[in-house]
Design a protein around this motif. Structure first.
Motif, PDB file in Angstrom:
ATOM      1  N   GLU A 294       0.549  -1.387   0.353  1.00 35.06           N
ATOM      2  CA  GLU A 294       0.293   0.175  -0.200  1.00 35.06           C
ATOM      3  C   GLU A 294       0.644   1.200   0.107  1.00 35.06           C
ATOM      4  OE1 GLU A 294      -2.794   2.906  -0.266  1.00 35.06           O
ATOM      5  OE2 GLU A 294      -3.262   0.617  -0.459  1.00 35.06           O
ATOM      6  N   ALA A 295       2.222   1.042   0.967  1.00 38.04           N
ATOM      7  CA  ALA A 295       2.962   2.291   0.756  1.00 38.04           C
ATOM      8  C   ALA A 295       3.309   2.711  -1.022  1.00 38.04           C
ATOM      9  CB  ALA A 295       3.487   2.291   2.184  1.00 38.04           C
ATOM     10  N   VAL A 296       3.866   1.545  -1.560  1.00 37.05           N
ATOM     11  CA  VAL A 296       4.636   1.676  -3.037  1.00 37.05           C
ATOM     12  C   VAL A 296       3.257   2.225  -3.652  1.00 37.05           C
ATOM     13  CG1 VAL A 296       4.980   0.226  -4.632  1.00 37.05           C
ATOM     14  CG2 VAL A 296       6.004   0.144  -1.976  1.00 37.05           C
ATOM     15  N   ARG A 297       2.358   1.487  -3.278  1.00 37.37           N
ATOM     16  CA  ARG A 297       1.253   2.155  -4.168  1.00 37.37           C
ATOM     17  C   ARG A 297      -0.025   3.721  -4.058  1.00 37.37           C
ATOM     18  NH1 ARG A 297      -3.464   4.591  -4.115  1.00 37.37           N
ATOM     19  NH2 ARG A 297      -3.798   4.351  -1.503  1.00 37.37           N
ATOM     20  N   ALA A 298       0.165   4.053  -3.360  1.00 31.61           N
ATOM     21  CA  ALA A 298       0.562   5.059  -2.403  1.00 31.61           C
ATOM     22  C   ALA A 298       1.971   6.327  -3.020  1.00 31.61           C
ATOM     23  CB  ALA A 298       0.460   5.705  -0.944  1.00 31.61           C
ATOM     24  N   SER A 299       2.497   6.009  -2.950  1.00 33.04           N
ATOM     25  CA  SER A 299       3.802   6.274  -3.565  1.00 33.04           C
ATOM     26  C   SER A 299       3.831   7.435  -5.167  1.00 33.04           C
ATOM     27  CB  SER A 299       5.126   5.797  -2.900  1.00 33.04           C
ATOM     28  OG  SER A 299       6.205   6.800  -3.464  1.00 33.04           O
ATOM     29  N   LYS A 300       3.257   5.963  -5.591  1.00 34.95           N
ATOM     30  CA  LYS A 300       3.214   5.738  -7.328  1.00 34.95           C
ATOM     31  C   LYS A 300       1.956   6.725  -7.812  1.00 34.95           C
ATOM     32  CE  LYS A 300       4.263   1.820  -9.337  1.00 34.95           C
ATOM     33  NZ  LYS A 300       4.401   0.630 -10.263  1.00 34.95           N
ATOM     34  N   ALA A 301       0.637   6.627  -6.794  1.00 35.80           N
ATOM     35  CA  ALA A 301      -0.042   7.532  -7.253  1.00 35.80           C
ATOM     36  C   ALA A 301       0.451   9.232  -6.890  1.00 35.80           C
ATOM     37  CB  ALA A 301      -1.335   7.336  -5.903  1.00 35.80           C
ATOM     38  N   GLU A 302       1.401   9.665  -5.760  1.00 32.46           N
ATOM     39  CA  GLU A 302       1.469  10.937  -5.554  1.00 32.46           C
ATOM     40  C   GLU A 302       2.114  11.375  -6.361  1.00 32.46           C
ATOM     41  OE1 GLU A 302       4.605  12.844  -2.310  1.00 32.46           O
ATOM     42  OE2 GLU A 302       2.996  11.665  -1.805  1.00 32.46           O
ATOM     43  N   LYS A 303       3.358   9.574  -7.074  1.00 31.28           N
ATOM     44  CA  LYS A 303       4.236  10.913  -8.523  1.00 31.28           C
ATOM     45  C   LYS A 303       3.761  10.798  -9.561  1.00 31.28           C
ATOM     46  CE  LYS A 303       7.841   8.918  -5.827  1.00 31.28           C
ATOM     47  NZ  LYS A 303       8.803   7.883  -5.790  1.00 31.28           N
ATOM     48  N   ARG A 304       2.861   9.657  -9.863  1.00 37.11           N
ATOM     49  CA  ARG A 304       2.364   9.942 -11.044  1.00 37.11           C
ATOM     50  C   ARG A 304       0.436   9.866 -11.162  1.00 37.11           C
ATOM     51  NH1 ARG A 304       6.053   7.378 -14.604  1.00 37.11           N
ATOM     52  NH2 ARG A 304       4.386   6.456 -15.594  1.00 37.11           N
ATOM     53  N   GLY A 305      -0.354   9.900  -9.838  1.00 35.67           N
ATOM     54  CA  GLY A 305      -1.418  10.133 -10.612  1.00 35.67           C
ATOM     55  C   GLY A 305      -2.242   8.714 -10.026  1.00 35.67           C
ATOM     56  N   GLY A 306      -3.411   9.179 -10.220  1.00 33.96           N
ATOM     57  CA  GLY A 306      -3.951   7.259  -9.928  1.00 33.96           C
ATOM     58  C   GLY A 306      -4.815   7.113 -10.983  1.00 33.96           C
ATOM     59  N   PHE A 307      -6.476   6.361 -10.719  1.00 35.20           N
ATOM     60  CA  PHE A 307      -7.079   6.558 -12.037  1.00 35.20           C
ATOM     61  C   PHE A 307      -8.342   7.397 -11.905  1.00 35.20           C
ATOM     62  CE2 PHE A 307      -4.265   3.146 -12.407  1.00 35.20           C
ATOM     63  CZ  PHE A 307      -3.537   3.644 -13.594  1.00 35.20           C
ATOM     64  N   LYS A 308      -8.382   8.025 -11.262  1.00 32.06           N
ATOM     65  CA  LYS A 308      -9.998   8.396 -10.781  1.00 32.06           C
ATOM     66  C   LYS A 308     -10.329   9.939 -11.453  1.00 32.06           C
ATOM     67  CE  LYS A 308      -9.218   7.825  -5.977  1.00 32.06           C
ATOM     68  NZ  LYS A 308      -9.481   8.832  -4.721  1.00 32.06           N
ATOM     69  N   GLU A 309      -9.693  10.191 -12.463  1.00 31.67           N
ATOM     70  CA  GLU A 309     -10.018  11.793 -13.448  1.00 31.67           C
ATOM     71  C   GLU A 309     -10.113  10.785 -15.252  1.00 31.67           C
ATOM     72  OE1 GLU A 309      -9.971  14.660 -12.734  1.00 31.67           O
ATOM     73  OE2 GLU A 309      -9.378  13.969 -10.940  1.00 31.67           O
ATOM     74  N   LYS A 310     -10.617   9.500 -14.901  1.00 34.27           N
ATOM     75  CA  LYS A 310     -10.274   8.632 -16.298  1.00 34.27           C
ATOM     76  C   LYS A 310      -9.994   9.394 -17.546  1.00 34.27           C
ATOM     77  CE  LYS A 310     -15.202   8.255 -14.118  1.00 34.27           C
ATOM     78  NZ  LYS A 310     -16.932   9.146 -14.148  1.00 34.27           N
ATOM     79  N   ILE A 311      -9.367   8.872 -17.501  1.00 31.69           N
ATOM     80  CA  ILE A 311      -7.904   9.737 -18.689  1.00 31.69           C
ATOM     81  C   ILE A 311      -7.526   8.410 -19.504  1.00 31.69           C
ATOM     82  CG2 ILE A 311      -5.875  10.811 -18.914  1.00 31.69           C
ATOM     83  CD1 ILE A 311      -6.314  12.261 -16.585  1.00 31.69           C
ATOM     84  N   PHE A 312      -7.717   8.577 -21.128  1.00 34.67           N
ATOM     85  CA  PHE A 312      -7.835   7.475 -22.089  1.00 34.67           C
ATOM     86  C   PHE A 312      -6.537   8.617 -22.719  1.00 34.67           C
ATOM     87  CE2 PHE A 312      -9.121   5.612 -25.728  1.00 34.67           C
ATOM     88  CZ  PHE A 312      -8.589   4.299 -25.287  1.00 34.67           C
ATOM     89  N   LEU A 313      -5.462   8.153 -22.118  1.00 38.62           N
ATOM     90  CA  LEU A 313      -4.229   9.015 -23.818  1.00 38.62           C
ATOM     91  C   LEU A 313      -4.380   7.930 -24.712  1.00 38.62           C
ATOM     92  CD1 LEU A 313      -2.186  10.559 -24.105  1.00 38.62           C
ATOM     93  CD2 LEU A 313      -0.581   8.732 -23.214  1.00 38.62           C
ATOM     94  N   ILE A 314      -4.423   8.870 -26.043  1.00 36.18           N
ATOM     95  CA  ILE A 314      -5.257   8.410 -27.525  1.00 36.18           C
ATOM     96  C   ILE A 314      -3.510   7.948 -28.013  1.00 36.18           C
ATOM     97  CG2 ILE A 314      -5.334   9.253 -29.627  1.00 36.18           C
ATOM     98  CD1 ILE A 314      -8.614   9.948 -28.081  1.00 36.18           C
ATOM     99  N   GLU A 315      -2.919   8.897 -28.098  1.00 36.96           N
ATOM    100  CA  GLU A 315      -1.703   8.926 -28.838  1.00 36.96           C
ATOM    101  C   GLU A 315      -0.447  10.319 -28.111  1.00 36.96           C
ATOM    102  OE1 GLU A 315      -1.753   9.755 -32.747  1.00 36.96           O
ATOM    103  OE2 GLU A 315      -3.870  11.211 -32.655  1.00 36.96           O
ATOM    104  N   VAL A 316       0.961  10.361 -28.526  1.00 35.93           N
ATOM    105  CA  VAL A 316       1.553  11.345 -27.831  1.00 35.93           C
ATOM    106  C   VAL A 316       2.499  11.950 -29.260  1.00 35.93           C
ATOM    107  CG1 VAL A 316       3.698  11.858 -26.679  1.00 35.93           C
ATOM    108  CG2 VAL A 316       1.985  10.604 -25.265  1.00 35.93           C
ATOM    109  N   HIS A 317       2.328  13.464 -29.823  1.00 36.06           N
ATOM    110  CA  HIS A 317       2.962  13.204 -30.840  1.00 36.06           C
ATOM    111  C   HIS A 317       4.561  14.398 -30.330  1.00 36.06           C
ATOM    112  CE1 HIS A 317      -0.634  13.523 -33.123  1.00 36.06           C
ATOM    113  NE2 HIS A 317      -1.356  14.361 -31.815  1.00 36.06           N
ATOM    114  N   ASP A 318       5.211  13.953 -31.206  1.00 35.48           N
ATOM    115  CA  ASP A 318       6.833  14.026 -31.241  1.00 35.48           C
ATOM    116  C   ASP A 318       7.368  15.052 -32.085  1.00 35.48           C
ATOM    117  OD1 ASP A 318       8.207  11.294 -29.260  1.00 35.48           O
ATOM    118  OD2 ASP A 318       7.999  10.334 -31.274  1.00 35.48           O
ATOM    119  N   GLU A 319       7.644  16.409 -31.163  1.00 36.77           N
ATOM    120  CA  GLU A 319       7.721  17.668 -31.710  1.00 36.77           C
ATOM    121  C   GLU A 319       9.179  18.027 -32.127  1.00 36.77           C
ATOM    122  OE1 GLU A 319       4.916  20.427 -31.050  1.00 36.77           O
ATOM    123  OE2 GLU A 319       3.704  19.100 -29.956  1.00 36.77           O
TER     124      GLU A 319
END
Length: 108
Positions: free
Chosen positions: A83-108
């Motif tokens: 749980e501590a590892v999970r919480a640390s990762k959530a703090e650094k990278r976020g969780g999944f509550k925002e329901k974000i669906f990444l489609i693509e990343v463009h190299d510029e």
């Protein structure tokens, strides 16, 4: 006679005996146990994926969580450490509550 050849919860032999049935079982080695837990987590995830209602889904998630507890112990950790590892990762990278669906990343 059904053949299961799978890891079961600790009280299943008692439940089988109470039903007046006999069975064959053995205790797994540590290596076999970890391997069977890994198989079991897939089995439980499949049952979760096939759940048709919220009550069944929560029951299957509870089974997955039970296996996660056992796997943590197999890897020398407590569920609190996981749980501590999970919480640390959530703090650094976020969780999944925002329901974000990444489609693509463009190299510029």
């Amino acid at each position: 006679m059904p053949v299961y050849n799978k890891l079961v919860r600790d009280l299943i032999p008692n439940i089988i005996e109470e039903a007046g049935k006999t069975f064959t079982m053995r205790t797994l080695s540590d290596e076999e146990y970890r391997e069977q837990l890994r198989k079991k987590v897939f089995e439980e995830l499949e049952e979760y994926m096939n759940a048709s209602d919220d009550v069944t889904a929560v029951e299957e998630l509870a089974d997955v969580l039970e296996i996660i507890h056992a796997l943590a112990e197999c890897h020398g950790a407590t569920i609190e450490q996981v749980e501590a590892v999970r919480a640390s990762k959530a703090e650094k990278r976020g969780g999944f509550k925002e329901k974000i669906f990444l489609i693509e990343v463009h190299d510029e």
